[in-house]
Design a protein around this motif. Structure first.
Motif, PDB file in Angstrom:
ATOM      1  N   GLN A   1      34.546  31.539  46.386  1.00  0.00           N
ATOM      2  CA  GLN A   1      35.202  31.211  45.141  1.00  0.00           C
ATOM      3  C   GLN A   1      36.593  31.485  44.961  1.00  0.00           C
ATOM      4  O   GLN A   1      36.903  32.856  44.455  1.00  0.00           O
ATOM      5  N   TRP A   2      37.494  30.827  45.512  1.00  0.00           N
ATOM      6  CA  TRP A   2      38.868  31.200  45.613  1.00  0.00           C
ATOM      7  C   TRP A   2      39.428  30.907  44.068  1.00  0.00           C
ATOM      8  O   TRP A   2      39.287  30.041  43.761  1.00  0.00           O
ATOM      9  N   PRO A   3      40.128  32.056  43.575  1.00  0.00           N
ATOM     10  CA  PRO A   3      40.839  31.764  42.304  1.00  0.00           C
ATOM     11  C   PRO A   3      41.973  30.678  42.301  1.00  0.00           C
ATOM     12  O   PRO A   3      42.709  30.464  43.127  1.00  0.00           O
TER      13      PRO A   3
ATOM     14  N   SER B   1      33.628  37.762  47.180  1.00  0.00           N
ATOM     15  CA  SER B   1      33.322  36.273  47.515  1.00  0.00           C
ATOM     16  C   SER B   1      34.048  35.903  48.796  1.00  0.00           C
ATOM     17  O   SER B   1      35.114  36.186  49.101  1.00  0.00           O
TER      18      SER B   1
ATOM     19  N   ALA C   1      37.808  37.013  48.104  1.00  0.00           N
ATOM     20  CA  ALA C   1      38.143  37.092  46.646  1.00  0.00           C
ATOM     21  C   ALA C   1      37.453  38.117  46.075  1.00  0.00           C
ATOM     22  O   ALA C   1      36.082  37.941  46.270  1.00  0.00           O
TER      23      ALA C   1
ATOM     24  N   TYR D   1      36.254  40.016  42.583  1.00  0.00           N
ATOM     25  CA  TYR D   1      36.328  40.006  40.962  1.00  0.00           C
ATOM     26  C   TYR D   1      35.599  41.254  40.766  1.00  0.00           C
ATOM     27  O   TYR D   1      34.607  41.744  41.118  1.00  0.00           O
TER      28      TYR D   1
ATOM     29  N   GLN E   1      38.656  40.865  33.188  1.00  0.00           N
ATOM     30  CA  GLN E   1      38.270  40.241  34.540  1.00  0.00           C
ATOM     31  C   GLN E   1      39.463  39.975  35.389  1.00  0.00           C
ATOM     32  O   GLN E   1      40.394  39.558  34.983  1.00  0.00           O
TER      33      GLN E   1
ATOM     34  N   CYS F   1      40.892  39.673  39.298  1.00  0.00           N
ATOM     35  CA  CYS F   1      40.680  38.973  41.012  1.00  0.00           C
ATOM     36  C   CYS F   1      41.715  39.384  41.831  1.00  0.00           C
ATOM     37  O   CYS F   1      42.971  39.135  41.474  1.00  0.00           O
TER      38      CYS F   1
ATOM     39  N   ALA G   1      42.692  38.541  45.627  1.00  0.00           N
ATOM     40  CA  ALA G   1      42.257  37.312  46.765  1.00  0.00           C
ATOM     41  C   ALA G   1      43.290  37.413  47.906  1.00  0.00           C
ATOM     42  O   ALA G   1      44.815  37.802  47.798  1.00  0.00           O
TER      43      ALA G   1
ATOM     44  N   ALA H   1      42.018  37.052  36.216  1.00  0.00           N
ATOM     45  CA  ALA H   1      41.157  35.821  36.863  1.00  0.00           C
ATOM     46  C   ALA H   1      41.145  34.844  35.681  1.00  0.00           C
ATOM     47  O   ALA H   1      40.667  34.760  34.474  1.00  0.00           O
TER      48      ALA H   1
END
Length: 194
Positions: A8-10, A51, A75, A77, A84, A86, A88, A130
């Motif tokens: 789940q790439w930001p 992720s 990634a 999180y 939140q 993140c 990556a 995020a």
């Protein structure tokens, strides 16, 4: 800790072209890179999710002896100070190298906090917030310019003690001084002769 598959790439982080990826000089096993990333992330925040495109078993652990995924992105999180965050990375061609890069980054950031400059760390993490996917983001609305008393939530004839208290409360609520708050405070100080 939770692991998420697939990756789940930001949306707000650009990807590295495969031809631009470079092998690292990290001298660790993939398992150690994963364990150390997890440890650093858990020391930094809560509700950690790692992720990747590594397939997971039913118990949430990665399968052993599977072919490395084509996309080596990682990634991470987590929640830090009710926000939140993140981080990556896909700069390296192997998943474990990207895990190690994020783990070492978190280790360095924790050092900043330990060395007594946690305000710098808070500012840095504002950039790692995020963000929701672009289709869920609301359009940016630029507010109309305000007077200092509107920004600080006081009347134009408020005493200096009231102005100072309002500014302090807003800074604490925002988790730090913003450009707008600081400009309003400076304007009030000039007008009130402080």
């Amino acid at each position: 800790m939770t692991q998420a598959y697939p990756l789940q790439w930001p949306a707000h982080v650009s990807r590295t072209r495969p031809a631009a990826r470079r092998y690292s000089r990290f001298d660790v096993t993939p398992d150690r890179a994963r364990r150390e990333l997890l440890r650093e992330a858990e020391l930094m925040g809560r509700h950690v999710v790692i992720s990747t495109n590594i397939e997971l078993r039913r118990d949430g652990e990665p399968y052993a002896n599977r072919r490395a995924p084509e996309d080596p992105g990682v990634a991470v999180y987590f929640m830090r100070k009710k926000q939140q965050v993140c981080l990556a990375c896909d700069k390296h061609p192997e998943v474990w190298e990207n895990m190690r890069a994020i783990g070492k980054t978190l280790e360095a950031m924790r050092g900043i906090e330990r060395w007594g400059t946690s305000e710098l760390l808070d500012q840095a993490f504002k950039g790692f917030t995020a963000l929701p996917p672009p289709d869920q983001m609301s359009p940016i609305v630029t507010p109309a310019p305000s007077n200092w008393w509107d920004v600080l939530g006081v009347s134009p004839d408020a005493s200096w003690a009231v102005i100072k208290g309002a500014h302090r409360a807003l800074v604490m609520e925002a988790g730090g001084g913003t450009v707008e708050l600081n400009a309003a405070y400076d304007a009030a100080r000039k007008e009130k002769g402080q």
